[in-house]
Design a protein around this motif. Structure first.
Motif, PDB file in Angstrom:
ATOM      1  N   UNK B 369      11.725  40.860 -20.001  1.00 46.16           N
ATOM      2  CA  UNK B 369      13.143  39.539 -20.694  1.00 46.16           C
ATOM      3  C   UNK B 369      12.474  39.804 -21.845  1.00 46.16           C
ATOM      4  N   UNK B 370      12.254  40.487 -22.675  1.00 48.06           N
ATOM      5  CA  UNK B 370      11.875  40.651 -24.126  1.00 48.06           C
ATOM      6  C   UNK B 370      13.339  41.374 -23.957  1.00 48.06           C
ATOM      7  N   UNK B 372      16.013  41.427 -22.345  1.00 50.01           N
ATOM      8  CA  UNK B 372      17.187  40.820 -22.875  1.00 50.01           C
ATOM      9  C   UNK B 372      17.347  39.653 -23.133  1.00 50.01           C
ATOM     10  N   UNK B 373      16.391  39.279 -23.868  1.00 51.26           N
ATOM     11  CA  UNK B 373      16.526  38.642 -25.732  1.00 51.26           C
ATOM     12  C   UNK B 373      16.997  39.469 -26.316  1.00 51.26           C
ATOM     13  N   UNK B 377      21.319  38.254 -25.235  1.00 56.36           N
ATOM     14  CA  UNK B 377      20.948  37.591 -26.453  1.00 56.36           C
ATOM     15  C   UNK B 377      20.980  37.942 -27.234  1.00 56.36           C
ATOM     16  N   UNK B 378      20.891  38.469 -28.084  1.00 57.81           N
ATOM     17  CA  UNK B 378      20.571  39.125 -29.174  1.00 57.81           C
ATOM     18  C   UNK B 378      20.333  37.897 -29.803  1.00 57.81           C
ATOM     19  N   UNK B 379      18.684  37.644 -29.872  1.00 57.46           N
ATOM     20  CA  UNK B 379      17.869  36.571 -30.049  1.00 57.46           C
ATOM     21  C   UNK B 379      16.839  37.473 -31.666  1.00 57.46           C
ATOM     22  N   UNK B 380      17.127  36.697 -32.143  1.00 59.95           N
ATOM     23  CA  UNK B 380      15.693  37.624 -33.827  1.00 59.95           C
ATOM     24  C   UNK B 380      14.308  38.006 -33.138  1.00 59.95           C
ATOM     25  N   UNK B 381      14.770  39.331 -33.965  1.00 60.50           N
ATOM     26  CA  UNK B 381      13.049  39.955 -33.957  1.00 60.50           C
ATOM     27  C   UNK B 381      12.206  39.362 -34.256  1.00 60.50           C
ATOM     28  N   UNK B 382      11.096  39.203 -33.477  1.00 56.34           N
ATOM     29  CA  UNK B 382       9.659  38.583 -34.250  1.00 56.34           C
ATOM     30  C   UNK B 382       9.678  38.948 -35.325  1.00 56.34           C
ATOM     31  N   UNK B 383       8.875  38.167 -36.419  1.00 54.40           N
ATOM     32  CA  UNK B 383       8.538  38.308 -37.842  1.00 54.40           C
ATOM     33  C   UNK B 383       7.602  39.340 -38.029  1.00 54.40           C
TER      34      UNK B 383
END
Lengths: 327, 383
Positions: B369-370, B372-373, B377-383
């Protein structure tokens, strides 16, 4: 096995895109989406018909995959055109040309609001083993102001079916109706997911994009998996035209819609609940598709029948386990 | 778009199915259900089976001819994976060599390493295992601590521990990772280590799926020649990514789940217990999940056939496989609970035991899931 679009299919998608591209904006006033209860666009519907896309299924070089690609492209728009019945069901399940827009229902649902009936020229009715066509008299229809973003309509009085004509086989119509549901549902989920992913990338809380929280990432990634699987199942069903594949594709979509729709709204927060946010253009339609043609329970039953013939005797090779707790 | 197999592919599948039917012992599933494909007698069977496959040139058909293959495409590869996984993977860890160790050696190895290993894999001579996880480095693989200390003569001394290593007791070579220097991904280096090296000790860890699956491998001053290093120092992470991309869809778990479901339905029908619409609906739901996973895996194979670079779609397919495997496990547990008690039904018991590992082996579900994201999905990295 060749899962890339061939040149004909690619050109078809490009041609559809040139039309749909003009209909990707939501209706707006002063920069804010205008609340509407019905996303019907007569203009988009007419443009697609006049371009000849709805005839693709009748052409051997296009087959049933191109109508599914058409449905996928049109579903990107927040607006609605009637595609599934006109581009897929009528050309592949009817013996004769049917005037569109087309509404479709099962005979037992004639007394209920029917998707597209308020704008339809023809109603296709699944009656026992027959597929019937009934010309729609607009004066007999009450437009239904529901929550589904489709133009629903209901008969003001029970329709006279004596003028309905037999145009095909009901079982064949079920197959292409299921494929249409699957293709449109998958594409609408993809559109809702795309909108949501874009939102969570930009919406900041706690000094960071909400899309950077793992709780959000994992659920959207799980949704993406459901959506991509649904897209492929619909495409394969269109390619094969098999009852089993069609029921499977519709089942997977109708079971995925609640989860994907819920999460898209959840991650758009209160803004996503408003009609000023365009998300509802897709999710309202998804909710309508979730229960179409008997919903997941019907598709599951159809799939089990097609795959396992539950009433048939088991093959001799299936010996039961040697012990049973109930023994 | 074309979803049909060619006549040649259909014939190839039938040939494999017949071979498996001919070679598998009659009590295969009963024994498998007891301890999975890992006990010594299974590994011994795998070595005999490997010889049969090799005699018919069936181990590495998807490899280039120059390395003992037949230049077959990735579809050919997925067909053998489906036919073997659906029957409990009688090749045992031979598949590791064919699926990813061999291709990694082709891509990153020296000519000497290619000569040493590729023919052995093609001939079914050597079984492999994978030494990635460590007691303190599971999903966070880049934090691994096993250290390879370079000696003046270019050789290395290995010290550290690997854990959860499947097949280790019966394997010949471990494809393993160690840190030469640096931290995180930098410094991670790949080695090909003989399992019977002096100072390498194995401990079997009993587990739910088998008493023989998990191992802890201790490296106490294990000496390795420079020729055991695969690729350059510090290039291990790149090699791992390449390997995992091949492994994650190389295991056709959806086909195993599909045949388990078909078997379960047949048993229910034979008992007269498949009339319930609830049971039918649950079976149909499982089938739809399996077929979605299958098509997602096929999309990855199709991309490989078209020479497209690895992408996060591999993780999409892998997550769908995990979900479908779990669904079938739950279906059997719900509607055929007695089949899971001994002696029960060998095939159903075997699947039940392995289904629980589905979301952990070859990269945890949450890692998928990490991926894929971030990659899809190109979601932003965790801060």
């Amino acid at each position: 096995m060749e899962l890339h679009l061939n040149e004909t299919e690619q050109e078809f998608v490009r041609a559809v895109d040139r039309v749909v591209r003009g209909y990707l904006d939501t209706p707006r006033k002063d920069g804010i989406s205008v609340p509407v209860h019905n996303g019907w666009s007569e203009s988009l519907d007419r443009a697609l018909r006049e371009a000849g896309f709805y005839d693709a299924a009748r052409e051997s070089e296009f087959g049933a995959v191109c109508p599914v690609l058409l449905i996928e492209q049109v579903a990107r728009s927040p607006l609605t055109a009637e595609v599934g019945a006109s581009a897929l069901v009528a050309p592949l399940a009817c013996d004769t040309t049917i005037a569109g827009p087309i509404a479709i229902c099962r005979a037992q649902n004639l007394g209920q609001p029917i998707r597209y009936l308020s704008v339809a020229k023809t109603l296709l009715i699944l009656s026992d083993e027959d597929l019937l066509a009934l010309d729609v008299d607009p004066s007999m229809i009450n437009a239904n102001k529901g929550v589904y973003a489709y133009p629903f309509g209901a008969f003001a009085a029970a329709p006279d079916l004596s003028s309905a004509r037999r145009v095909g086989d009901a079982a064949r119509a079920v197959i292409y109706w299921q494929i249409a549901i699957a293709a449109e549902g998958a594409a609408l989920m993809q559109a809702a997911l795309d909108y949501t992913v874009d939102y969570v990338k930009n919406r900041r809380q706690f000094n960071r994009p909400i899309g950077s929280f793992q709780a959000v990432k994992h659920r959207l990634s799980a949704s993406a998996t459901l959506v991509r699987g649904a897209v492929w199942l619909a495409r394969r069903a269109a390619w094969s035209g098999a009852a089993q594949d069609a029921a499977m594709a519709a089942l997977h979509v109708q079971q995925s819609i609640p989860e994907v729709t819920y999460d898209c709204h959840q991650f758009n927060g209160a803004m996503g609940m408003t009609l000023e946010c365009p998300l509802h253009f897709w999710t309202h339609r998804l909710k309508a598709l979730q229960g179409e043609l008997g919903g997941a329970a019907f598709q599951a039953r159809q799939l089990a029948l097609a795959r396992w013939q539950p009433c048939a005797p088991a093959p001799a090779s299936a010996s039961p386990p040697q012990t049973r707790l109930s023994a | 778009m074309e979803f049909a197999w060619t006549q040649e592919q259909v014939a190839y599948r039938q040939r494999l199915a017949e071979l498996v039917r001919r070679e598998l012992p009659r009590d295969w599933w009963e024994n498998y259900a007891h301890d999975g494909p890992y006990p010594p007698r299974f590994m011994q069977f795998a070595r005999r089976f490997a010889k049969v496959l090799a005699s018919e040139k069936l181990i590495v058909r998807h490899w280039p001819e120059a390395y003992g293959g037949m230049d077959a495409d990735a579809w050919d590869h997925i067909i053998i994976s489906e036919e073997m996984w659906s029957e409990g993977e009688p090749r045992s860890s031979l598949y590791m060599g064919a699926n990813w160790a061999g291709p990694a050696i082709m891509k990153y190895g020296t000519e000497e390493q290619k000569l040493q290993h590729l023919q052995d894999i093609a001939n079914g001579e050597k079984l492999w295992c994978q030494g990635f996880s460590e007691p303190e480095s599971g999903s966070d693989l880049a934090s691994l601590r096993t250290r390879a200390t370079r000696q003046e003569d270019g050789s290395y001394i290995l010290n550290g521990r690997k854990i959860w290593t499947s097949y280790a007791h019966g394997a010949d070579i471990m494809f393993m990772l160690a840190r030469v220097d640096g931290s995180g991904r930098a410094g991670v280096t790949c080695f090909l280590v003989p399992v019977r090296s002096p100072n390498l000790t194995l401990r079997t860890i009993p587990a739910m799926q088998s008493a023989y699956d998990f191992h802890e491998c201790s490296f106490d001053d294990v000496h390795l020649p420079e020729s055991a290093r695969l690729g350059e120092e510090g290039k291990g992470w790149e090699i791992v990514r390449y390997v995992l991309h091949h492994e994650r869809v190389g295991l056709a778990r959806y086909e195993y789940a599909a045949r388990t479901l078909e078997h379960a339905v047949a048993v229910l029908k034979a008992r007269g217990e498949f009339d319930s619409e609830v049971v039918q609906a649950q079976a149909a739901t499982c089938l739809a999940m399996i077929e979605a996973a299958r098509l997602l895996a096929y999309a990855v194979v199709d991309a490989r056939v078209h020479d497209l670079p690895p992408s996060a779609e591999t993780s999409v397919a892998r997550f769908a496989m995990i979900q479908s495997d779990r669904a079938v496990g739950n279906f059997v547990t719900s509607f055929l609970p007695d089949a899971l008690t001994e002696p029960g039904d060998g095939r159903l018991r075997a699947h039940y035991k392995t289904a629980i590992t589905s979301g952990i082996a070859a990269g945890a579900a949450e890692i998928q899931l990490n991926l894929i994201s971030s990659g899809y999905l190109e979601l932003p990295k965790e801060a």
